[in-house]
Design a protein around this motif. Structure first.
Motif, PDB file in Angstrom:
ATOM      1  N   ALA A   1       0.821  -1.207   0.000  1.00 37.19           N
ATOM      2  CA  ALA A   1       0.000   0.000   0.000  1.00 37.19           C
ATOM      3  C   ALA A   1       0.859   1.262   0.000  1.00 37.19           C
ATOM      4  O   ALA A   1       0.460   2.292  -0.556  1.00 37.19           O
ATOM      5  N   ALA A   2       2.042   1.196   0.610  1.00 37.16           N
ATOM      6  CA  ALA A   2       2.904   2.374   0.696  1.00 37.16           C
ATOM      7  C   ALA A   2       3.641   2.646  -0.602  1.00 37.16           C
ATOM      8  O   ALA A   2       3.861   3.803  -0.978  1.00 37.16           O
TER       9      ALA A   2
ATOM     10  N   PRO B   1       0.432   2.872  -4.692  1.00 36.59           N
ATOM     11  CA  PRO B   1      -0.878   3.450  -4.386  1.00 36.59           C
ATOM     12  C   PRO B   1      -1.912   3.118  -5.458  1.00 36.59           C
ATOM     13  O   PRO B   1      -1.582   2.812  -6.612  1.00 36.59           O
TER      14      PRO B   1
ATOM     15  N   ARG C   1      -3.090  -0.323  -9.469  1.00 35.91           N
ATOM     16  CA  ARG C   1      -2.043   0.309  -8.662  1.00 35.91           C
ATOM     17  C   ARG C   1      -0.856   0.684  -9.544  1.00 35.91           C
ATOM     18  O   ARG C   1      -0.616   0.071 -10.580  1.00 35.91           O
TER      19      ARG C   1
END
Length: 286
Positions: free
Chosen positions: A185-186, A189, A236
């Motif tokens: 997730a970091a 994104p 993503r």
């Protein structure tokens, strides 16, 4: 902080509902590889999208600190071993083999995962360099596999051990693609995919000529499930030095072959079980 907490609560609720549904269907969701169970396969025969429930279950499964540490120690190590083995065997275009190997091996290593099919778009902006692996494209031959395959093993939403093996040799892109791509997730994104992320230039041109217009929503017309599917399995983008890669999921896939049969008898590269026995199992002390 409150928004993150709310997301966790919603995910936990969804996970509990999926667990209850599996149990009611006679599936034991405590066992790795439960997508192989007879009760699961019976449900999948009735509902072609049933495998998505498995992927949602994995994606919403609560992750504690101990399990996360296990995943973060296991996944990069395994992905590097598989990427090195595929490179040694010159498995160009072997993304389907790679994801099948990874998911089956992760089951044995105690990491929940699932396979993803979709588009992968590679850009090196300062060189105006772009290469795309689209799921909506013109097929070179009837059996051509379009797009790309990778693995999701939360908290890693992107685990890709074959992007560097997509026939980049001799092209400007070759020097920018690493052997392994990992994104959480970091580092990866969520993005909203555009038409050029999903539909090849050739297909866009065909529709533009026939309709006498450029349709920015052509990807939603040609892939009607994209918006709803993307709400559960979003696109993503990950930055890898000068290279950016946008991954757009289109479908969930899971091999129906055991590890002993993955890439067995293909005549191209080693069987997955050989790589497991010779390289992976010893590296993990198994």
């Amino acid at each position: 902080m409150g928004e993150a907490r709310d997301r966790k609560i919603r995910a936990a609720g969804a996970h509990d509902r999926l667990t209850a549904g599996f149990v009611a269907a006679g599936v034991d969701p405590t066992a790795f590889g439960f997508y192989d169970q007879a009760a699961f396969l019976a449900q999948e025969q009735r509902d072609g999208s049933y495998l998505e429930k498995y992927a949602e279950w994995v994606a919403t499964r609560p992750v504690d600190a101990v399990y996360e540490a296990h995943v973060r120690a296991t996944v990069p190590k395994l992905a590097s071993l598989v990427a090195a083995a595929l490179t040694a065997d010159d498995m160009q275009g072997g993304c389907m083999t790679a994801f099948s190997m990874l998911t089956r091996m992760l089951d044995r290593l105690g990491v929940w995962s699932f396979g993803v099919i979709g588009s992968a778009n590679l850009d090196v902006p300062h060189l105006d360099l772009r290469r795309c692996l689209h799921t909506i494209d013109v097929r070179d031959h009837p059996d051509a596999v379009l797009g790309h395959a990778w693995v999701c093993a939360p908290p890693f939403f992107i685990v890709d051990a074959s992007l560097a093996l997509q026939h980049w040799a001799g092209t400007p892109m070759a020097g920018f693609v690493p052997p392994v791509v990992l994104g959480d997730a970091a580092t990866a994104p969520i993005v909203r995919p555009g038409v050029d992320d999903c539909v090849s230039a050739d297909v866009r041109a065909i529709h533009a000529e026939a309709e006498r217009r450029l349709d920015p929503n052509l990807h939603h017309r040609l892939e009607p499930r994209l918006a709803a599917f993307g709400g559960r399995f979003p696109a993503r983008e990950i930055l890898l030095g000068q290279l950016s890669v946008r991954y757009v999921p289109i479908a969930i896939r899971q091999t129906n072959e055991p590890l002993e049969m993955v890439n067995a008898g293909s005549g191209k590269g080693r069987p997955a079980i050989t790589i497991w026995n010779d390289e992976v199992a010893p590296a993990f002390g198994l």
